[in-house]
Scaffold this active site. Sequence first.
Site, PDB file in Angstrom:
ATOM      1  N   CYS A   1       0.637  -0.913   0.273  1.00 31.38           N
ATOM      2  CA  CYS A   1       0.498   0.066   0.807  1.00 31.38           C
ATOM      3  C   CYS A   1       1.010   1.303  -0.506  1.00 31.38           C
ATOM      4  O   CYS A   1       1.741   1.194   0.842  1.00 31.38           O
ATOM      5  CB  CYS A   1      -0.938   0.075   0.946  1.00 31.38           C
ATOM      6  SG  CYS A   1      -1.885   2.091   1.170  1.00 31.38           S
TER       7      CYS A   1
ATOM      8  N   CYS B   1      -1.528   6.104   7.391  1.00 27.44           N
ATOM      9  CA  CYS B   1      -3.240   5.787   7.821  1.00 27.44           C
ATOM     10  C   CYS B   1      -3.079   5.187   8.976  1.00 27.44           C
ATOM     11  O   CYS B   1      -4.248   5.644   9.645  1.00 27.44           O
ATOM     12  CB  CYS B   1      -3.342   4.684   6.313  1.00 27.44           C
ATOM     13  SG  CYS B   1      -5.457   3.737   6.460  1.00 27.44           S
TER      14      CYS B   1
ATOM     15  N   CYS C   1     -14.928 -11.739  19.089  1.00 29.72           N
ATOM     16  CA  CYS C   1     -14.253 -10.580  18.043  1.00 29.72           C
ATOM     17  C   CYS C   1     -12.478  -9.613  19.082  1.00 29.72           C
ATOM     18  O   CYS C   1     -12.230  -9.172  19.096  1.00 29.72           O
ATOM     19  CB  CYS C   1     -14.651  -9.782  17.449  1.00 29.72           C
ATOM     20  SG  CYS C   1     -15.639  -8.038  18.686  1.00 29.72           S
TER      21      CYS C   1
ATOM     22  N   ASP D   1     -22.425 -14.302  21.101  1.00 27.38           N
ATOM     23  CA  ASP D   1     -21.835 -13.469  19.597  1.00 27.38           C
ATOM     24  C   ASP D   1     -21.524 -12.446  20.226  1.00 27.38           C
ATOM     25  O   ASP D   1     -21.733 -11.258  19.893  1.00 27.38           O
ATOM     26  CB  ASP D   1     -21.358 -13.309  17.984  1.00 27.38           C
ATOM     27  CG  ASP D   1     -20.740 -12.952  17.106  1.00 27.38           C
ATOM     28  OD1 ASP D   1     -19.550 -12.721  17.751  1.00 27.38           O
ATOM     29  OD2 ASP D   1     -20.917 -13.223  15.958  1.00 27.38           O
TER      30      ASP D   1
ATOM     31  N   TYR E   1     -27.751 -12.236  21.106  1.00 29.31           N
ATOM     32  CA  TYR E   1     -26.840 -11.426  19.664  1.00 29.31           C
ATOM     33  C   TYR E   1     -26.563 -11.652  18.954  1.00 29.31           C
ATOM     34  O   TYR E   1     -25.245 -11.485  18.431  1.00 29.31           O
ATOM     35  CB  TYR E   1     -24.365 -11.246  21.138  1.00 29.31           C
ATOM     36  CG  TYR E   1     -24.878 -10.374  22.431  1.00 29.31           C
ATOM     37  CD1 TYR E   1     -24.761  -9.662  22.745  1.00 29.31           C
ATOM     38  CD2 TYR E   1     -24.149 -11.607  22.886  1.00 29.31           C
ATOM     39  CE1 TYR E   1     -24.746  -9.222  24.116  1.00 29.31           C
ATOM     40  CE2 TYR E   1     -24.130 -11.462  24.310  1.00 29.31           C
ATOM     41  CZ  TYR E   1     -23.945  -9.933  24.831  1.00 29.31           C
ATOM     42  OH  TYR E   1     -24.508 -10.155  26.305  1.00 29.31           O
TER      43      TYR E   1
ATOM     44  N   CYS F   1      -4.596  -0.584   8.340  1.00 26.95           N
ATOM     45  CA  CYS F   1      -3.872  -1.746   7.888  1.00 26.95           C
ATOM     46  C   CYS F   1      -2.341  -1.457   9.455  1.00 26.95           C
ATOM     47  O   CYS F   1      -2.007  -0.105   9.693  1.00 26.95           O
ATOM     48  CB  CYS F   1      -3.161  -2.362   7.327  1.00 26.95           C
ATOM     49  SG  CYS F   1      -4.863  -2.816   6.181  1.00 26.95           S
TER      50      CYS F   1
ATOM     51  N   CYS G   1      -7.745   1.720  -1.658  1.00 25.94           N
ATOM     52  CA  CYS G   1      -7.301   0.238  -0.718  1.00 25.94           C
ATOM     53  C   CYS G   1      -7.049  -0.395  -0.578  1.00 25.94           C
ATOM     54  O   CYS G   1      -8.044  -1.416  -0.967  1.00 25.94           O
ATOM     55  CB  CYS G   1      -8.475   1.018   0.882  1.00 25.94           C
ATOM     56  SG  CYS G   1      -8.308   0.504   2.482  1.00 25.94           S
TER      57      CYS G   1
END
Length: 458
Positions: free
Chosen positions: A78, A84, A415, A388, A319, A87, A166
């Site tokens: 990139c 940025c 997550c 979740d 959830y 990432c 991107c």
Amino acid sequence: MTKIAPPVKKNQTIEVTFEDITHEGDGVGKINGYPLFVPYGLPGESAKVKVIKVKKNFGFGRLIETTNESEHRVDPPCNVYYKCGGCQLQHMSYDMQLNMKRNQVYNSLRKIGHIENIPVQPTIGMNDPWRYRNKVQIPVGSKNGELITGFYRKRSHDIIDDMERCIITDEVNDRMVDEVREIANRLGIEAYDEQNHRGILRHIMVRSGHVTKQTMIVLITRTEKVPQLNALIGELTETYPHIKSIVQNINNDRTNVILGKKTKVLWGDEYIYDEIGDIKFAISAKSFYQVNPTQTKKLYDKALEYADLSGNETVIDAYCGIGTISLFLAQKAKKVYGVEIVPEAISDAKENAKLNQIENAEFFVGQAEKVMPWWQAQGLMPDVIVVDPPRKGCDEALLHAMVEMKPKRIVYVSCNPSTLARDLRVLEDGGYETKEVQPVDMFPQTTHVECVALIELK
């Protein structure tokens, strides 16, 4: 007691060997036991580092140059990677990224959950870890009287105006952002000015169906009235037949929150459609829908495998969002009950059940931690519970409600490894045993990791 001064001073340049990496992707070097965190440093490398911040127990540095490079260092493809911040791992080989994510999960379970000897499987990666995001939302600004689009520079609200592409975003979405900007620029539609709260176009959002290739464009504006709007719509829809929906979202607040409360369809349909496996989903401008459908399928296949359904089970999906996991479970279970606090998500879930002609899934609006004890009082005894939760993990009341309901199995989709580890500790203390954890790389090139854990009643 004598205070021991840190062994480094601000602005000092030193030679460091990186021994480890943090879960944010920073290299960790030690000077006489004092940790120095340095972005873009990789374990095993030696480097010249400038010390930029010194605290009592640790410091921060900036990488000047590597004097001995890791075999896992790669050139980021990139052109704005170091500006940025969207990432964090493009300088690292993909194998190392997958390894780092597995270690992050393993270390969280050990250090936070005090759970030893659990098999944490190797991270499930992608064959091609680029161009996977099916949704992009890009700020709009202006420079020398022209509209510009690009992500913000790290820790700022300055738009990176030399951002060409991107490369973790679907190519169609990338191209659509360029087209909307160029047409709006030609038609004289002004960019929003954050400083003075003037102007019109704040963000351009594009969503696309990974399987269906349908596209939705969302124009996020400060004002409801937009000059030349019909000309903009006409030019886009005549040129690009894959556009199925153009939506306006009005956000007149001085805020960092992207979407406002009011949304209206300007052209086409309210929804675009996509598929994960053989389940079809209707996606509106505000729907929550996983941004990497390829990996979502792998994640949900693993959750289904852990749920181990034979067709006779009653399952609760806490959830449940727009019913993504619920509808997968419903194909194999006798009955699925989904609960979610966001009313719009539940109406999407009901629509999605109808769309797929699934009749053994019911959806309810409410806080899972309040609804589940009420279900229990009504005599509902699930065989399997799937959760979740958001990044902050499960509400403690929900964990206790699950322990009270005593399902044979709990499948936890997470997550955030830290809150997963904390919650597993509560479930283990409540008579459950964690059998296996499977990390899945949903967001290649970033530090985020999803995983799914199988928990069984002892």
